[in-house]
Design an enzyme around this catalytic site. Sequence first.
Site, PDB file in Angstrom:
ATOM      1  N   HIS A  98       1.421   2.482 -10.250  1.00 36.79           N
ATOM      2  CA  HIS A  98       0.585   2.515  -8.886  1.00 36.79           C
ATOM      3  C   HIS A  98      -1.294   1.469  -9.527  1.00 36.79           C
ATOM      4  O   HIS A  98      -1.030   2.081 -10.793  1.00 36.79           O
ATOM      5  CB  HIS A  98      -0.276   4.774  -9.420  1.00 36.79           C
ATOM      6  CG  HIS A  98       1.362   5.648  -9.226  1.00 36.79           C
ATOM      7  ND1 HIS A  98       1.292   5.461  -7.540  1.00 36.79           N
ATOM      8  CD2 HIS A  98       2.699   5.301  -9.600  1.00 36.79           C
ATOM      9  CE1 HIS A  98       2.063   6.310  -7.490  1.00 36.79           C
ATOM     10  NE2 HIS A  98       3.445   6.208  -8.628  1.00 36.79           N
ATOM     11  N   ASN A 107       4.666   6.617 -13.210  1.00 33.23           N
ATOM     12  CA  ASN A 107       5.585   8.168 -13.858  1.00 33.23           C
ATOM     13  C   ASN A 107       6.706   8.153 -14.371  1.00 33.23           C
ATOM     14  O   ASN A 107       7.724   7.199 -13.251  1.00 33.23           O
ATOM     15  CB  ASN A 107       5.272   8.550 -12.230  1.00 33.23           C
ATOM     16  CG  ASN A 107       3.919   9.522 -11.917  1.00 33.23           C
ATOM     17  OD1 ASN A 107       3.294   9.638 -12.997  1.00 33.23           O
ATOM     18  ND2 ASN A 107       3.871   8.686 -11.029  1.00 33.23           N
ATOM     19  N   ARG A 138       0.515  -1.007  -0.108  1.00 35.17           N
ATOM     20  CA  ARG A 138      -0.393  -0.549   0.137  1.00 35.17           C
ATOM     21  C   ARG A 138       0.960   1.153   0.373  1.00 35.17           C
ATOM     22  O   ARG A 138       1.864   1.190   0.558  1.00 35.17           O
ATOM     23  CB  ARG A 138      -0.779  -0.339   1.339  1.00 35.17           C
ATOM     24  CG  ARG A 138      -1.840  -0.887   1.661  1.00 35.17           C
ATOM     25  CD  ARG A 138      -2.984  -1.226   2.095  1.00 35.17           C
ATOM     26  NE  ARG A 138      -3.845  -2.448   2.292  1.00 35.17           N
ATOM     27  CZ  ARG A 138      -4.439  -2.705   1.644  1.00 35.17           C
ATOM     28  NH1 ARG A 138      -4.861  -2.552   0.192  1.00 35.17           N
ATOM     29  NH2 ARG A 138      -5.492  -4.123   1.466  1.00 35.17           N
ATOM     30  N   ASP A 139       0.352   2.098  -0.611  1.00 28.54           N
ATOM     31  CA  ASP A 139       0.740   3.842  -0.897  1.00 28.54           C
ATOM     32  C   ASP A 139       0.964   3.858   0.760  1.00 28.54           C
ATOM     33  O   ASP A 139      -0.263   4.263   1.469  1.00 28.54           O
ATOM     34  CB  ASP A 139       0.849   4.145  -2.015  1.00 28.54           C
ATOM     35  CG  ASP A 139       1.576   5.359  -2.701  1.00 28.54           C
ATOM     36  OD1 ASP A 139       2.261   5.319  -2.982  1.00 28.54           O
ATOM     37  OD2 ASP A 139       1.628   6.473  -1.443  1.00 28.54           O
ATOM     38  N   ILE A 140       2.266   4.715   0.960  1.00 28.35           N
ATOM     39  CA  ILE A 140       2.184   6.079   2.607  1.00 28.35           C
ATOM     40  C   ILE A 140       1.031   6.534   2.094  1.00 28.35           C
ATOM     41  O   ILE A 140       0.857   7.138   3.455  1.00 28.35           O
ATOM     42  CB  ILE A 140       3.404   5.600   3.054  1.00 28.35           C
ATOM     43  CG1 ILE A 140       3.575   6.334   4.459  1.00 28.35           C
ATOM     44  CG2 ILE A 140       3.843   6.714   2.200  1.00 28.35           C
ATOM     45  CD1 ILE A 140       4.610   5.853   5.063  1.00 28.35           C
ATOM     46  N   HIS A 177       8.102   1.444 -10.185  1.00 26.18           N
ATOM     47  CA  HIS A 177       6.770   1.011  -9.324  1.00 26.18           C
ATOM     48  C   HIS A 177       5.238   1.459  -9.963  1.00 26.18           C
ATOM     49  O   HIS A 177       5.510   2.364 -11.169  1.00 26.18           O
ATOM     50  CB  HIS A 177       6.827   2.007  -8.223  1.00 26.18           C
ATOM     51  CG  HIS A 177       6.740   3.023  -8.489  1.00 26.18           C
ATOM     52  ND1 HIS A 177       8.182   3.895  -7.735  1.00 26.18           N
ATOM     53  CD2 HIS A 177       5.587   3.926  -7.827  1.00 26.18           C
ATOM     54  CE1 HIS A 177       7.946   5.028  -7.887  1.00 26.18           C
ATOM     55  NE2 HIS A 177       6.566   5.532  -8.307  1.00 26.18           N
ATOM     56  N   GLU A 185       9.068  10.326  -8.369  1.00 28.71           N
ATOM     57  CA  GLU A 185       9.908  10.444  -6.610  1.00 28.71           C
ATOM     58  C   GLU A 185      10.859   9.686  -6.659  1.00 28.71           C
ATOM     59  O   GLU A 185      12.041  10.197  -5.452  1.00 28.71           O
ATOM     60  CB  GLU A 185       9.015  10.924  -5.714  1.00 28.71           C
ATOM     61  CG  GLU A 185       7.634  12.278  -5.648  1.00 28.71           C
ATOM     62  CD  GLU A 185       7.031  12.382  -4.517  1.00 28.71           C
ATOM     63  OE1 GLU A 185       7.024  11.212  -4.082  1.00 28.71           O
ATOM     64  OE2 GLU A 185       6.277  13.306  -4.346  1.00 28.71           O
ATOM     65  N   VAL A 186      10.298   8.328  -6.962  1.00 28.98           N
ATOM     66  CA  VAL A 186      11.229   7.557  -6.105  1.00 28.98           C
ATOM     67  C   VAL A 186      11.402   6.563  -6.915  1.00 28.98           C
ATOM     68  O   VAL A 186      10.577   5.676  -8.190  1.00 28.98           O
ATOM     69  CB  VAL A 186      10.104   6.111  -5.494  1.00 28.98           C
ATOM     70  CG1 VAL A 186      11.369   4.467  -5.055  1.00 28.98           C
ATOM     71  CG2 VAL A 186      10.098   6.727  -3.744  1.00 28.98           C
TER      72      VAL A 186
HETATM   73  P1  AMP Z   1       6.596   8.219  -7.461  1.00 27.01           P
HETATM   74  O1  AMP Z   1       5.987   9.898  -7.691  1.00 27.01           O
HETATM   75  O2  AMP Z   1       5.471   8.140  -8.585  1.00 27.01           O
HETATM   76  O3  AMP Z   1       8.071   8.281  -7.667  1.00 27.01           O
HETATM   77  O4  AMP Z   1       5.653   7.946  -6.279  1.00 27.01           O
HETATM   78  C1  AMP Z   1       5.998   7.653  -5.303  1.00 27.01           C
HETATM   79  C2  AMP Z   1       5.403   6.721  -4.766  1.00 27.01           C
HETATM   80  O5  AMP Z   1       5.687   6.119  -3.116  1.00 27.01           O
HETATM   81  C3  AMP Z   1       4.712   8.304  -4.192  1.00 27.01           C
HETATM   82  O6  AMP Z   1       2.857   8.074  -3.723  1.00 27.01           O
HETATM   83  C4  AMP Z   1       4.552   7.892  -2.247  1.00 27.01           C
HETATM   84  O7  AMP Z   1       3.301   7.875  -1.416  1.00 27.01           O
HETATM   85  C5  AMP Z   1       5.068   6.508  -2.507  1.00 27.01           C
HETATM   86  N1  AMP Z   1       5.988   6.441  -0.927  1.00 27.01           N
HETATM   87  C6  AMP Z   1       6.967   7.338  -0.611  1.00 27.01           C
HETATM   88  N2  AMP Z   1       7.657   5.905   0.505  1.00 27.01           N
HETATM   89  C7  AMP Z   1       6.884   4.988   0.451  1.00 27.01           C
HETATM   90  C8  AMP Z   1       7.085   4.068   1.821  1.00 27.01           C
HETATM   91  N3  AMP Z   1       8.202   4.582   2.623  1.00 27.01           N
HETATM   92  N4  AMP Z   1       5.823   3.298   1.540  1.00 27.01           N
HETATM   93  C9  AMP Z   1       4.643   3.476   0.614  1.00 27.01           C
HETATM   94  N5  AMP Z   1       4.862   4.298  -0.291  1.00 27.01           N
HETATM   95  C10 AMP Z   1       6.046   5.132  -0.762  1.00 27.01           C
END
Ligand code: AMP
Length: 119
Positions: free
Chosen positions: A104, A89, A32-34, A102, A97-98
């Site tokens: 969604h 993304n 699950r997304d945080i 991944h 961001e990460v």
């Molecule tokens: P993106 O902007 O596509 O890179 O999405 C990164 C996603 O990772 C965002 O929706 C964040 O809310 C999610 N995220 C960041 N840290 C965590 C975590 N520790 N556990 C679960 N989701 C996370």
Amino acid sequence: MATSNDCLFCKIVAGEIPNDTVYETDTVLAFRDITPRANTHVLVIPKSHQDTLAQMAGEGADLAELFAACGEVARLEGIEESGYRVVSNVGPDAGQEVFHVHIHVLGGQNLGPVAAGRG
Ligand code: AMP
Ligand code: ZN
């Protein structure tokens, strides 16, 4: 398996950071997304590190596993019939961001039109 030391999602795969797992195979993890942006918001990742979906373009079998897992998540979350959205993304303009691939999986409500920069 490819890992990256400073990668948040590699740390989640390694069990160093807790996560709320929804589904898991030998090669894929879904959690699950945080910061959920829909009633159902699950991230589906390959356990092996790749920065972006674009880097997986030539890896058909791995991509198939990733998207099959998205479908399995939808089934487990009970949104297979009501519908859902899969989004990845890639890079700065998309707001990635990460930098660990991944997908969604969003659903559990009417999601409206696909989000874009206008409108
Ligand atoms: P993106 O902007 O596509 O890179 O999405 C990164 C996603 O990772 C965002 O929706 C964040 O809310 C999610 N995220 C960041 N840290 C965590 C975590 N520790 N556990 C679960 N989701 C996370
Ligand atoms: Zn990683």
